[in-house]
Write an enzyme that holds these catalytic residues in place. Structure first.
Site, PDB file in Angstrom:
ATOM      1  N   HIS A 131       0.840  -1.193   0.000  1.00  0.00           N
ATOM      2  CA  HIS A 131       0.000   0.000   0.000  1.00  0.00           C
ATOM      3  C   HIS A 131       0.885   1.257   0.000  1.00  0.00           C
ATOM      4  O   HIS A 131       0.664   2.191  -0.777  1.00  0.00           O
ATOM      5  CB  HIS A 131      -0.924  -0.040   1.227  1.00  0.00           C
ATOM      6  CG  HIS A 131      -1.674   1.227   1.488  1.00  0.00           C
ATOM      7  ND1 HIS A 131      -2.998   1.402   1.146  1.00  0.00           N
ATOM      8  CD2 HIS A 131      -1.277   2.398   2.056  1.00  0.00           C
ATOM      9  CE1 HIS A 131      -3.371   2.610   1.491  1.00  0.00           C
ATOM     10  NE2 HIS A 131      -2.352   3.245   2.047  1.00  0.00           N
ATOM     11  N   GLU A 132       1.885   1.282   0.857  1.00  0.00           N
ATOM     12  CA  GLU A 132       2.755   2.460   0.950  1.00  0.00           C
ATOM     13  C   GLU A 132       3.531   2.685  -0.349  1.00  0.00           C
ATOM     14  O   GLU A 132       3.656   3.813  -0.814  1.00  0.00           O
ATOM     15  CB  GLU A 132       3.724   2.312   2.125  1.00  0.00           C
ATOM     16  CG  GLU A 132       3.049   2.370   3.498  1.00  0.00           C
ATOM     17  CD  GLU A 132       2.273   3.665   3.707  1.00  0.00           C
ATOM     18  OE1 GLU A 132       2.755   4.718   3.269  1.00  0.00           O
ATOM     19  OE2 GLU A 132       1.177   3.611   4.293  1.00  0.00           O
ATOM     20  N   GLU A 134      -6.083   6.986  -0.920  1.00  0.00           N
ATOM     21  CA  GLU A 134      -6.080   5.764  -0.114  1.00  0.00           C
ATOM     22  C   GLU A 134      -6.692   4.611  -0.897  1.00  0.00           C
ATOM     23  O   GLU A 134      -6.170   3.500  -0.902  1.00  0.00           O
ATOM     24  CB  GLU A 134      -6.856   5.983   1.194  1.00  0.00           C
ATOM     25  CG  GLU A 134      -6.122   6.840   2.208  1.00  0.00           C
ATOM     26  CD  GLU A 134      -4.694   6.394   2.426  1.00  0.00           C
ATOM     27  OE1 GLU A 134      -4.470   5.183   2.608  1.00  0.00           O
ATOM     28  OE2 GLU A 134      -3.795   7.245   2.376  1.00  0.00           O
ATOM     29  N   ASP A 171      -4.783   1.240  -2.030  1.00  0.00           N
ATOM     30  CA  ASP A 171      -5.303  -0.090  -1.704  1.00  0.00           C
ATOM     31  C   ASP A 171      -5.376  -0.949  -2.967  1.00  0.00           C
ATOM     32  O   ASP A 171      -4.935  -2.094  -2.989  1.00  0.00           O
ATOM     33  CB  ASP A 171      -6.720   0.002  -1.112  1.00  0.00           C
ATOM     34  CG  ASP A 171      -6.715   0.473   0.339  1.00  0.00           C
ATOM     35  OD1 ASP A 171      -5.626   0.516   0.936  1.00  0.00           O
ATOM     36  OD2 ASP A 171      -7.798   0.800   0.855  1.00  0.00           O
TER      37      ASP A 171
END
Ligand code: ZN
Length: 477
Positions: free
Chosen positions: A127-128, A193, A197
């Site tokens: 995700h990061e 976000e 994801d």
């Protein structure tokens, strides 16, 4: 903390230095100029040194090695274009991880405590990495997919603030000076976000993991913090909602099943972290023992027990636990390193030496093994040999302050005073203390004054550090 008030114009000065200016169209109004990937890289490195000077870190070679290789593996299947990464392991038991432009990857010790499997750990990092590969920090400007200086500075300042535990006060400090940039960032945050994801999930699968680990991790975090007035930083920046979980769950179910869920290696590293954050080795030993009573096949718990016993000085019990593990997996690096540690603690240096010879013959380029060999050589009173070893290690880890710190130490022991000052200079520069770095090179130059080539090399390095310092000072003004 003046870190939180970067001046963007002077940041631009760093970026406008002649060697880096080639690919800049025009600086014009410096505060709005666009950062090229190479500048992003430089800026990231400068910020990393500042961050290193500000926060407590974990310098466990095995943990560092694990984080580095696991993240490189994820980067390989990601959409990340510039894969030159630098890592920082923060000594915090709170869950957090970040990947920042410029290739900086930060992982809190706490991530290991919260992520119960390797796939869950990888889900957070995937995700990061997706935030970086999708250039989310640059999304404030529609048509441009490139980072802008104010945004990047504000973002990095935010990371330093969060990492240093400044919490809301830190964020507020940035917001007041960088209100516009931050607001821009917020506007895109929910969308970012979701995208992180989605892209992270795809990458997770490509990297061979079970994508369902992402929704499971979110679910567990939500259950854990549902009624918590003060959730960890990671959840403040990554609000976990029912819809987010449902969305990732849906997507994960559509991907192909059968990916990797966990690894013994991850569980071994997790045991190291659990021991580190336990109040006493005695309490840790009790906890690992209880896990073993429940499931005697839990090798990671046995490993944790062995480490806890070494730490507590109960060497016989440690030996017993390790013996069982080594019989099962005689070549496992973590077990062997624990045994070497035990032998060194018990002052059985020849045994330690024999084992380290065998392992290094098998895995000659392994960082934790090379580090162990260096420690052993120091114990054996062979600083020259240790220095040779470390010089080799520097080839593969030229920006690792832990290595430079020890290089300085062994050069001191070996009587290499000029080299000692040079190594200290590199160490101080890597942790953002340029005054000390430059002073150390003054000491080195003074001693080298009858060796012209050496003195001029030191002088050249000092000039480089002075330039770097000037640029970084500008960022902080
Ligand atoms: Zn995120």
């Amino acid at each position: 903390m003046n870190l939180l008030r970067p001046t963007l114009l002077t940041l631009a000065c760093l970026l406008a230095s002649p060697s880096m200016a080639d690919d800049l169209p025009s600086l014009g109004d410096a505060s709005s100029s666009i950062v090229s990937p190479e500048q992003e890289h430089q800026l990231g490195r400068a910020w990393l040194s500042i961050l290193r000077g500000e926060v407590d870190q974990l310098s466990d070679p095995q943990l560092k090695d694990y984080v580095e290789s696991s993240v490189y593996a994820l980067a390989e299947t990601s959409q990340l274009q510039d894969r030159r990464l630098e890592f920082i392991l923060l000594n915090s038991s709170q869950i957090n991880a970040f990947a920042a432009p410029g290739g900086i990857v930060g992982v809190n010790g706490g991530l290991f405590l919260y992520a119960q499997t390797e796939a869950e750990y990888a889900a957070v990092l995937a995700h990061e990495l997706a935030h970086v590969s999708q250039r989310h920090f640059a999304r404030g400007v529609e048509a441009q997919q490139r980072m802008q200086i104010p945004l990047m500075a504000a973002m990095l300042a935010g990371i330093v603030a969060a990492a240093a535990g400044a919490g809301d006060a830190g964020i507020a400090a940035i917001a007041s000076s960088q209100a516009a940039a931050i607001q821009e960032q917020r506007r895109f945050s929910r969308q970012n976000e979701q995208e992180a994801d989605r892209i992270g999930l795809l990458n997770l699968e490509k990297a061979g993991y079970d994508p369902r680990a992402m929704p499971s991790m979110f679910e567990r975090l939500m259950r854990q913090y549902r009624y918590d007035a003060k959730p960890p930083e990671f959840l403040l920046t990554h609000p976990v909602t029912e819809s987010r979980i449902a969305d990732t769950r849906n997507r994960a179910e559509q991907q192909k099943p059968g990916g990797k869920e966990d690894s013994l290696r991850y569980q071994l590293m997790r045991a190291r972290v659990q021991l580190f954050y336990e109040e006493t080795p005695g309490i840790a030993a009790k906890r690992f023992r209880a896990m073993l009573d429940e499931n005697p096949k839990l090798d990671a718990a046995r490993y944790g027990l062995a480490l806890a016993k070494i730490k507590a000085g109960q060497l016989n019990e440690a030996r017993e636990a390790l013996q069982a593990l080594l019989e099962k997996a005689p070549d496992e690096i973590a077990y062997n390193l624990a045994q070497v540690d035990l032998d060194i603690t018990a002052n059985r240096l020849p045994d330690a030496q024999k084992r380290s010879d065998r392992l290094l013959a098998m895995y000659p380029n392994n960082y934790p093994l090379k580090q162990m060999r260096t420690d052993l050589l120091i114990k054996q009173g062979q600083p020259q040999q240790a220095e040779k070893n470390l010089n080799e290690l520097l080839q593969s880890r030229p920006h690792d302050p832990d290595v430079w710190y020890q290089v300085a130490e062994v050069r001191g022991l070996a009587g290499n005073t000029i080299g000692l000052h040079q190594a200290r200079a590199e160490y101080f520069a890597l942790v953002g203390d340029y005054d000390q770095a430059i002073e150390q090179l003054d000491f080195a130059k003074r001693r080298a004054n009858n060796n012209f080539p050496l003195a001029s090399r030191i002088d050249a390095r000092q000039k480089e550090l002075l330039d770097e310092q000037r640029a970084i000072k500008g960022m902080l003004r």
